[in-house]
Design an enzyme around this catalytic site. Structure first.
Site, PDB file in Angstrom:
ATOM      1  N   TYR A   1      13.679 -15.630  -8.891  1.00 30.52           N
ATOM      2  CA  TYR A   1      12.654 -15.449  -7.871  1.00 30.52           C
ATOM      3  C   TYR A   1      12.972 -16.267  -6.618  1.00 30.52           C
ATOM      4  CZ  TYR A   1      10.109 -13.301 -11.727  1.00 30.52           C
ATOM      5  OH  TYR A   1       9.734 -12.513 -12.784  1.00 30.52           O
TER       6      TYR A   1
ATOM      7  N   VAL B   1      13.031  -7.170 -18.939  1.00 32.24           N
ATOM      8  CA  VAL B   1      14.276  -6.431 -19.126  1.00 32.24           C
ATOM      9  C   VAL B   1      14.657  -6.502 -20.603  1.00 32.24           C
ATOM     10  CG1 VAL B   1      16.727  -6.377 -18.515  1.00 32.24           C
ATOM     11  CG2 VAL B   1      15.023  -6.897 -16.767  1.00 32.24           C
TER      12      VAL B   1
ATOM     13  N   GLU C   1       3.135 -15.215 -11.349  1.00 28.09           N
ATOM     14  CA  GLU C   1       3.145 -16.397 -12.186  1.00 28.09           C
ATOM     15  C   GLU C   1       4.347 -16.280 -13.118  1.00 28.09           C
ATOM     16  OE1 GLU C   1      -0.944 -15.589 -10.888  1.00 28.09           O
ATOM     17  OE2 GLU C   1       0.331 -14.379 -12.185  1.00 28.09           O
TER      18      GLU C   1
ATOM     19  N   ASN D   1      10.612 -21.014 -18.032  1.00 24.54           N
ATOM     20  CA  ASN D   1      11.532 -19.893 -17.798  1.00 24.54           C
ATOM     21  C   ASN D   1      12.355 -20.145 -16.530  1.00 24.54           C
ATOM     22  OD1 ASN D   1      12.862 -17.471 -17.588  1.00 24.54           O
ATOM     23  ND2 ASN D   1      11.044 -16.209 -17.956  1.00 24.54           N
TER      24      ASN D   1
END
Length: 161
Positions: free
Chosen positions: A127, A83, A115, A120
């Site tokens: 997720y 993004v 992955e 992060n």
């Protein structure tokens, strides 16, 4: 127009559509702004294949993000979801993710897999909030300024979605 009305109009300008080769200059710009080791134009061009799905997050005619997904057998492998800095923290990543997973389920994919860099945490949290669970790790998977970085491997069941 008050702030709420403005936000509603702005959100209505956002849509997800198939990415086209004409989007690549904007994709590459976002990629350069986002990653220490961005994909090349050649890599993106190679993704325009029958079993790949390329999605563009369109913000009123301006590219705000994209996703690249490989459909292999019964699995949708999210290869790249990014993004633009200007629209981060507005739900664009979640919108892209939900779209590509719904599309993959509609096409008969039974699981999603991806992955993500171990560092992060924001992406890992996104997720997990969308039903992904950690199934493993790939040591040294990503290049990084310090050498290599591990990847966390995550999956989600699409057959019950």
């Amino acid at each position: 127009m008050n702030r709420l009305q403005y936000d509603q109009v702005r959100q209505n300008d956002r849509l997800i559509r198939p990415m086209v080769s004409g989007d690549l200059s904007a994709v590459l710009e976002i990629e350069l702004q986002s990653y220490s080791h961005p994909w090349s134009e050649t890599v993106f061009r190679d993704c325009f294949r029958e079993n790949y799905r390329l999605w563009a997050y369109d913000c009123g005619g301006v590219l705000g993000g994209y996703a690249i997904v490989a459909h292999m057998y019964d699995e949708a492998h999210v290869l790249n979801l990014c993004v633009a800095p200007a629209v981060r923290r507005e739900g664009a990543g979640r919108h892209l993710l939900r779209h590509l997973l719904a599309h993959a389920a509609h096409e008969g994919m039974e699981q999603g897999i991806l992955e993500v860099r171990a560092s992060n945490q924001a992406a890992i949290d996104l997720y997990q909030s969308e039903g992904f669970r950690i199934i493993g790790e790939r040591p040294g998977y990503y290049p990084s300024p310090e050498g290599r970085e591990d990847a966390i491997v995550m999956t989600v069941n699409l057959s019950s979605a």
